[in-house]
Each structure stands twice: as C-alpha cells, then as structure tokens.
Design an enzyme around this catalytic site. Sequence first.
Site, PDB file in Angstrom:
ATOM      1  N   ASP A  87      -2.200  -1.221  -4.188  1.00  0.00           N
ATOM      2  CA  ASP A  87      -2.535   0.162  -4.490  1.00  0.00           C
ATOM      3  C   ASP A  87      -1.228   0.931  -4.503  1.00  0.00           C
ATOM      4  OD1 ASP A  87      -3.267   2.790  -4.555  1.00  0.00           O
ATOM      5  OD2 ASP A  87      -4.584   2.709  -2.803  1.00  0.00           O
ATOM      6  N   TYR A 116       0.876  -1.167   0.000  1.00  0.00           N
ATOM      7  CA  TYR A 116       0.000   0.000   0.000  1.00  0.00           C
ATOM      8  C   TYR A 116       0.912   1.215   0.000  1.00  0.00           C
ATOM      9  CZ  TYR A 116      -3.545   3.375   1.528  1.00  0.00           C
ATOM     10  OH  TYR A 116      -4.376   4.478   1.620  1.00  0.00           O
ATOM     11  N   ASP A 143     -14.076   1.941  -2.706  1.00  0.00           N
ATOM     12  CA  ASP A 143     -13.864   2.899  -3.794  1.00  0.00           C
ATOM     13  C   ASP A 143     -12.849   2.368  -4.811  1.00  0.00           C
ATOM     14  OD1 ASP A 143     -11.864   3.133  -1.881  1.00  0.00           O
ATOM     15  OD2 ASP A 143     -11.744   5.314  -1.971  1.00  0.00           O
ATOM     16  N   ASN A 175      -0.819   3.897  -5.859  1.00  0.00           N
ATOM     17  CA  ASN A 175      -1.091   5.332  -5.778  1.00  0.00           C
ATOM     18  C   ASN A 175      -0.415   6.128  -6.879  1.00  0.00           C
ATOM     19  OD1 ASN A 175      -2.965   6.422  -3.864  1.00  0.00           O
ATOM     20  ND2 ASN A 175      -1.731   5.515  -2.223  1.00  0.00           N
TER      21      ASN A 175
END
Length: 262
Positions: free
Chosen positions: A155, A116, A252, A157
């Site tokens: 994720d 993450y 989400d 980002n």
Amino acid sequence: MKFISWNVNGLRAVCGKGFSEAFVAFDADFFCLQETKMQAGQLDLTFPGYQSYWSYAEKKGYSGTAIYTKHTPLSVAYGLPNDIINSFSGEDWQTMNSEGRVITLEYEKFYIVTVYTPNSQDGLKRLDLRMNWDDAFRQYLQKLDKKKSVLVCGDMNVAHQEIDLKNPKTNHRNAGFTDEERAKFTDLLNAGFTDTFRHFFPTQENIYSWWSYRFHAREKNTGWRIDYWLCSDRLIPQLESAKIHTDIMGSDHCPVEVSIKI
C-alpha cells in the site's frame, strides 16, 4: 512465481472474513501483508509449506507488515537502514522506523520488499514527513537495485495517474493524490522501476484496489488504485501477468498480484 500483496486492514479481523480460504486458493510463492495491526503473539496463523516474517508497530493496533513465503531467504531486514535514515534530518525518523512499515527478504537473484507507506493524513499534516519518507525509500530501493533485481509491493498510499481513482478532479489536494506525492512516485519509476499493472494495462480505467467504507463506495466502484507491485526495469522481459482481485472481500483493500519468471 506468483506474488500477492494485500493490505488487510487488521489481520485478526479479516481472518473471520475468508482470509485463510483466499490465502490457500491463491497458492502464492509470496504473500505480503500490510496494516496487520498486530503485536507479537496475538495471532498464531500458520500455513503448511510457508514460513513467515513479521514487523510489528510499537503502537498497539497500528500499521505492521508481514511476508509469508515458500522459499527460505538468504537474509531478512526490517525497516529502513540507519545509513538511509541518518541522511535525513527532521522529525520522527526513529518513530517511523518503529511502525513496522518495511520488510526485505533477500534471495539469490532478487530482493522482495513489502511496504506500508505513511499516509499524509487529513489536512496533509504529515505531507512533509511523507516527502522525506518517499525520498528515503527510493534511495533504499536504488541501493538494493545496484546489487540485484528488486520486487517491491504494498500500500503505497498514492494514486499515480488520474485514471487511478474515480474522482481525480475533486481530490487534487487530498492525501494520496497531491501533486507532491504523485511526483515522488514518478521519481521512483524514473529511478529504474516499473508499475507492473500499468505495464500490462497502460490505459485501463475503473480498476481500483481501495474503497472507502463510507457512502457505499465499493458498491459504486468509487475507488483508488494505491496498492502496487513494482519491479526493477530489467525484470520486464520476465513479467507474465498482473491482476487486481477486486472480487476478494474482507478488507477495504483487495489483493494485487504479479507473476514473474525468476
């Protein structure tokens, strides 16, 4: 083998929105989670045939990762190793390693890593730290890759290319689409890793893995592709398929998948 990754944006919340049903339906060999937002003992979520490994953030209700697997690993590691962290000066490195952001499982033929990646935040307040993180994480994966093949998911980002988000022109200085973050992702790919979705769909547009909760973004498909499965380049001949499950709700983000002959 089937590999699934999903930023659940709070595992306890998504458990009331069909998570268990989706988990069982996928029947994956590995099911990796990010942003679990949990502490140890807050949720007893087990599935027959799976063992699980958890990395919790010290800060309550924040970050956190997990891996469910049908296959017993040779070893398990949490966070980034000290020899990598200690090579970087600057702020908050031990804090970063206390946020439950990385889990690594070792197997006979490969490593699997879930991550993450830190967000650069509004106003790019954490961009310098993010740059250091990207360098450290790349070095870590390269270190593993020298020993055996690596599968890394999570994720991350960052939307790498303009086709990886709906509105690239208005987002060039926003967290997740800065030139700096995109260049670091390019550096990672150039270090010997392949974006498995782009391997199969090099020019596919309008497929995303994250949508803001604001402005009905998911209804309008105004999204970003920031969730990935990467693999060591030498695994390319073994890739079978890659998918983004935009129909799976509850977070989400949506789950992303890769299947590999290993």
